[in-house]
Motif scaffolding. Sequence first.
Motif, PDB file in Angstrom:
ATOM      1  N   GLU A 182       0.813  -1.213   0.000  1.00 15.33           N
ATOM      2  CA  GLU A 182       0.000   0.000   0.000  1.00 15.33           C
ATOM      3  C   GLU A 182       0.846   1.262   0.000  1.00 15.33           C
ATOM      4  O   GLU A 182       0.501   2.257  -0.659  1.00 15.33           O
ATOM      5  CB  GLU A 182      -0.914  -0.012   1.232  1.00 15.33           C
ATOM      6  N   TYR A 183       1.974   1.235   0.712  1.00 14.11           N
ATOM      7  CA  TYR A 183       2.775   2.446   0.871  1.00 14.11           C
ATOM      8  C   TYR A 183       3.935   2.540  -0.116  1.00 14.11           C
ATOM      9  O   TYR A 183       4.647   3.550  -0.116  1.00 14.11           O
ATOM     10  CB  TYR A 183       3.326   2.533   2.294  1.00 14.11           C
ATOM     11  N   GLY A 206       9.274   7.998   5.620  1.00 11.75           N
ATOM     12  CA  GLY A 206       8.852   6.736   6.231  1.00 11.75           C
ATOM     13  C   GLY A 206       8.739   6.835   7.733  1.00 11.75           C
ATOM     14  O   GLY A 206       7.816   6.269   8.339  1.00 11.75           O
ATOM     15  N   ARG A 207       9.660   7.561   8.342  1.00 12.47           N
ATOM     16  CA  ARG A 207       9.643   7.728   9.805  1.00 12.47           C
ATOM     17  C   ARG A 207       8.392   8.487  10.248  1.00 12.47           C
ATOM     18  O   ARG A 207       7.795   8.177  11.286  1.00 12.47           O
ATOM     19  CB  ARG A 207      10.915   8.463  10.223  1.00 12.47           C
ATOM     20  N   SER A 215       5.453   6.685  12.604  1.00 13.05           N
ATOM     21  CA  SER A 215       5.202   7.262  13.923  1.00 13.05           C
ATOM     22  C   SER A 215       3.712   7.469  14.169  1.00 13.05           C
ATOM     23  O   SER A 215       3.275   7.596  15.323  1.00 13.05           O
ATOM     24  CB  SER A 215       5.943   8.599  14.059  1.00 13.05           C
ATOM     25  N   ARG A 216       2.916   7.470  13.098  1.00  8.80           N
ATOM     26  CA  ARG A 216       1.467   7.625  13.227  1.00  8.80           C
ATOM     27  C   ARG A 216       0.734   6.281  13.232  1.00  8.80           C
ATOM     28  O   ARG A 216      -0.142   6.048  14.050  1.00  8.80           O
ATOM     29  CB  ARG A 216       0.924   8.500  12.088  1.00  8.80           C
ATOM     30  N   ASN A 217       1.103   5.391  12.294  1.00  9.57           N
ATOM     31  CA  ASN A 217       0.369   4.117  12.215  1.00  9.57           C
ATOM     32  C   ASN A 217       1.087   2.954  12.906  1.00  9.57           C
ATOM     33  O   ASN A 217       0.565   1.836  12.928  1.00  9.57           O
ATOM     34  CB  ASN A 217       0.100   3.751  10.753  1.00  9.57           C
ATOM     35  N   VAL A 272       6.126  -0.004  11.901  1.00  8.83           N
ATOM     36  CA  VAL A 272       7.547   0.343  11.811  1.00  8.83           C
ATOM     37  C   VAL A 272       8.263  -0.528  10.789  1.00  8.83           C
ATOM     38  O   VAL A 272       8.906  -0.029   9.854  1.00  8.83           O
ATOM     39  CB  VAL A 272       8.220   0.213  13.196  1.00  8.83           C
ATOM     40  N   MET A 273       8.168  -1.853  10.954  1.00  3.82           N
ATOM     41  CA  MET A 273       8.897  -2.743  10.067  1.00  3.82           C
ATOM     42  C   MET A 273       8.395  -2.631   8.634  1.00  3.82           C
ATOM     43  O   MET A 273       9.197  -2.668   7.676  1.00  3.82           O
ATOM     44  CB  MET A 273       8.757  -4.187  10.565  1.00  3.82           C
ATOM     45  N   GLU A 274       7.093  -2.474   8.446  1.00  3.99           N
ATOM     46  CA  GLU A 274       6.546  -2.365   7.101  1.00  3.99           C
ATOM     47  C   GLU A 274       7.086  -1.136   6.371  1.00  3.99           C
ATOM     48  O   GLU A 274       7.471  -1.211   5.195  1.00  3.99           O
ATOM     49  CB  GLU A 274       5.008  -2.299   7.162  1.00  3.99           C
ATOM     50  N   LEU A 275       7.124   0.002   7.072  1.00  2.00           N
ATOM     51  CA  LEU A 275       7.630   1.227   6.436  1.00  2.00           C
ATOM     52  C   LEU A 275       9.130   1.165   6.207  1.00  2.00           C
ATOM     53  O   LEU A 275       9.650   1.712   5.222  1.00  2.00           O
ATOM     54  CB  LEU A 275       7.262   2.438   7.284  1.00  2.00           C
TER      55      LEU A 275
END
Length: 312
Positions: free
Chosen positions: A63-64, A242-243, A247-249, A252-255
Motif C-alpha cells: 500500500e505504501y 517513512g519515519r 510514527s502515526r500508524n 515500523v517494520m513495514e515502512l
Amino acid sequence: MSDTASPRDQSRIPDKPVPPEAIKAIPVRHYGRWLGAAVVIALLAMLVWAFAGADINWGVVGEYLDRGTIVEGALKTLWISVLSMLLGLVLGLLLAVMRLSKNPVLASVSWAYIWFFRGTPVLVQLFLWFNLSFVFETVNLGFYKDEMNDFMTPFLAALLGLGLNEAAYMAEIARAGILSVDSGQTEAAQALGMNGSKTMRRIVLPQAMRVIIPPTGNEFINMLKTSSLAYAIQYGELFQAGRTIYSRNLAVMELLIVVSAWYLLLTTVFSIGQYYLERYYAKGVDRTPPPTPLQRVRAQLTHFRVRSEVGR
C-alpha cells in the motif's frame, strides 16, 4: 637387386596406422563449490522463510510503496544527492588542483580542508550547519540580509553538510586520477605552448577521468544512502518520510521495508548507469570493452549448456 620385396619382407610391413580414439573430456567435479552454493541457498531460504512467517503486514508494504509521501521523499533524496554530488565534484576538483599546486598556501589550505571534513562525522557536520545561528545570528551578503534561522533551512544545511563533506573525498579521488596521467603528457603540452590551466582542461583531466569515474560512481551511490542522515535536521527525504508515517500508524517494520525497497531501486538504477559510464571511458584502454550484464547472462547460459552436453 630386385626392387620388389619378397613375400617374407612384405609380411614385415605394418598395416595402415589406426587413428587414436577421440578423447572423452570429463569435466572436473568441484564438490566444494556445490557444497558452498547449497549452504548459501539454505541460509537464504531460511531468511526468506523467517520474514515470510514474521508478523509483517505485507499488504501495508504494498500500500505504501507508491504512496505520495514516500515518492516525494524519494525525489527529495535524489535531488539532494545530485546537488550535493555536483557541489562535491566541482569543489573536489578545485581542491585537488590546489593540493598539487606548488604554492604552499594553496596546498596547505587544501590539506586542512580535507583533514577537517574527512576527520569529522557527516552527522556532526549537518548539525554544525543547521545550528550556525548560535555563532552568527544574521547573514549579511551585502545584497541580502536575513536572520540565520530563516536563511539556514534544512535543505541548505543538508546541501552544505553533504556537499562539503563529499568534496574532501572527491579531492583525493581527483588527485589520484591526475597523478595517474604520465608527466610526459604535461611536458609535451607545455612544449606546444599550452599554459597550465589549458593543459589541465585539455590534456590531463580527460585522461584522468578513466581513473576518477569508477570511484565517483561509488561515491554517488554512497551519497544516496548517506542522505538519510538529513532526517536528523528535519529535511523531508525518504527515510524521514517513512519515519513520519510509521510514527502515526506504528507499522515500523513495514515502512522500513518500503524505504529499503526504494533505496535499492535508486542504487540499482545508478549502478547500471555507472557500469555503462565506466565501459564508455574504458574504450581508449581496452580494445575489447567488458561485457554488458546481458552479455554476461548469455555467456553463463551458454557455458552451462555446454557443460551439460559434455556431462552427458
